[in-house]
Design a protein around this motif. Sequence first.
Motif, PDB file in Angstrom:
ATOM      1  N   UNK A 168       0.818  -1.214   0.000  1.00 18.88           N
ATOM      2  CA  UNK A 168       0.000   0.000   0.000  1.00 18.88           C
ATOM      3  C   UNK A 168       0.853   1.266   0.000  1.00 18.88           C
ATOM      4  N   UNK A 169       2.077   1.186   0.491  1.00 17.88           N
ATOM      5  CA  UNK A 169       2.955   2.359   0.470  1.00 17.88           C
ATOM      6  C   UNK A 169       3.329   2.765  -0.951  1.00 17.88           C
ATOM      7  N   UNK A 170       3.129   1.856  -1.903  1.00 12.13           N
ATOM      8  CA  UNK A 170       3.488   2.115  -3.295  1.00 12.13           C
ATOM      9  C   UNK A 170       2.268   2.415  -4.175  1.00 12.13           C
ATOM     10  N   UNK A 171       1.074   2.436  -3.588  1.00 12.12           N
ATOM     11  CA  UNK A 171      -0.148   2.637  -4.354  1.00 12.12           C
ATOM     12  C   UNK A 171      -0.191   4.055  -4.919  1.00 12.12           C
ATOM     13  N   UNK A 172      -0.445   4.144  -6.208  1.00  8.03           N
ATOM     14  CA  UNK A 172      -0.590   5.450  -6.847  1.00  8.03           C
ATOM     15  C   UNK A 172      -1.875   6.096  -6.330  1.00  8.03           C
ATOM     16  N   UNK A 173      -1.779   7.320  -5.868  1.00  5.03           N
ATOM     17  CA  UNK A 173      -2.975   8.005  -5.356  1.00  5.03           C
ATOM     18  C   UNK A 173      -4.096   8.025  -6.392  1.00  5.03           C
ATOM     19  N   UNK A 174      -5.299   7.804  -5.907  1.00  2.00           N
ATOM     20  CA  UNK A 174      -6.479   7.834  -6.754  1.00  2.00           C
ATOM     21  C   UNK A 174      -6.760   6.550  -7.514  1.00  2.00           C
ATOM     22  N   UNK A 175      -5.970   5.478  -7.273  1.00  2.23           N
ATOM     23  CA  UNK A 175      -6.183   4.245  -8.014  1.00  2.23           C
ATOM     24  C   UNK A 175      -6.777   3.124  -7.172  1.00  2.23           C
ATOM     25  N   UNK A 176      -7.050   3.378  -5.900  1.00  2.00           N
ATOM     26  CA  UNK A 176      -7.662   2.343  -5.053  1.00  2.00           C
ATOM     27  C   UNK A 176      -9.124   2.179  -5.451  1.00  2.00           C
ATOM     28  N   UNK A 177      -9.611   0.938  -5.471  1.00  2.00           N
ATOM     29  CA  UNK A 177     -11.031   0.743  -5.809  1.00  2.00           C
ATOM     30  C   UNK A 177     -11.927   1.370  -4.732  1.00  2.00           C
ATOM     31  N   UNK A 178     -13.118   1.745  -5.138  1.00  2.00           N
ATOM     32  CA  UNK A 178     -14.080   2.297  -4.186  1.00  2.00           C
ATOM     33  C   UNK A 178     -14.516   1.201  -3.223  1.00  2.00           C
ATOM     34  N   UNK A 179     -14.718   1.588  -1.993  1.00  4.91           N
ATOM     35  CA  UNK A 179     -15.096   0.603  -0.955  1.00  4.91           C
ATOM     36  C   UNK A 179     -16.499   0.088  -1.145  1.00  4.91           C
TER      37      UNK A 179
END
Length: 179
Positions: A168-179
């Motif tokens: 998660x420290x490497x996740x590009x901002x704005x690319x996480x799926x919606x909960x």
Amino acid sequence: MSLYDLTVPAYLNALGALSAQLAKAQAWGTDNAVGELQFAAGRLAPDMFPLPTQIRFACGQAISGLARLGASGGPDFPDDAADFAGMQDQIARTLTFLNTIDPASLGEDDDRPVSFDLPNGMVFDLTAATYVRDWALPQFYFHIVAAYAVMRHLGVPLGKADYAGYMMQHLRPGTAPAA
């Protein structure tokens, strides 16, 4: 990439995730009447080692792997832990050791000889880089995955995010799926 970069960060990430998995298993066990003795005896198959041994071996693989490359001062765990606190202590002591490793202690010569023997008398001769690639990391991850699998087998609701949460420290901002 240096031998340090190939090993220590991987060990830190996986052991940190394993510690979090154990905490989740302990909480889940409390909520679901699965006691520490059941976790301590938990194994995937009759001929496989139980959870505490998998934890001890994962820690030991990180420590011995680095020792063969030139690190010193690692803790020794001659016995399996008897409970969650003991398993967490083994992981914590290993993490503390890993955080003291000087990258220079592992050397820069990837082609230097590294040998090791198994209790059955087999002896292996490799280069340092081949040792890391073909033995140190695969053996470490085998025991990390076995510990994860034992906890899943006992019913702990672990998923890939628990196994590789450090990503998660490497996740590009704005690319996480919606909960």
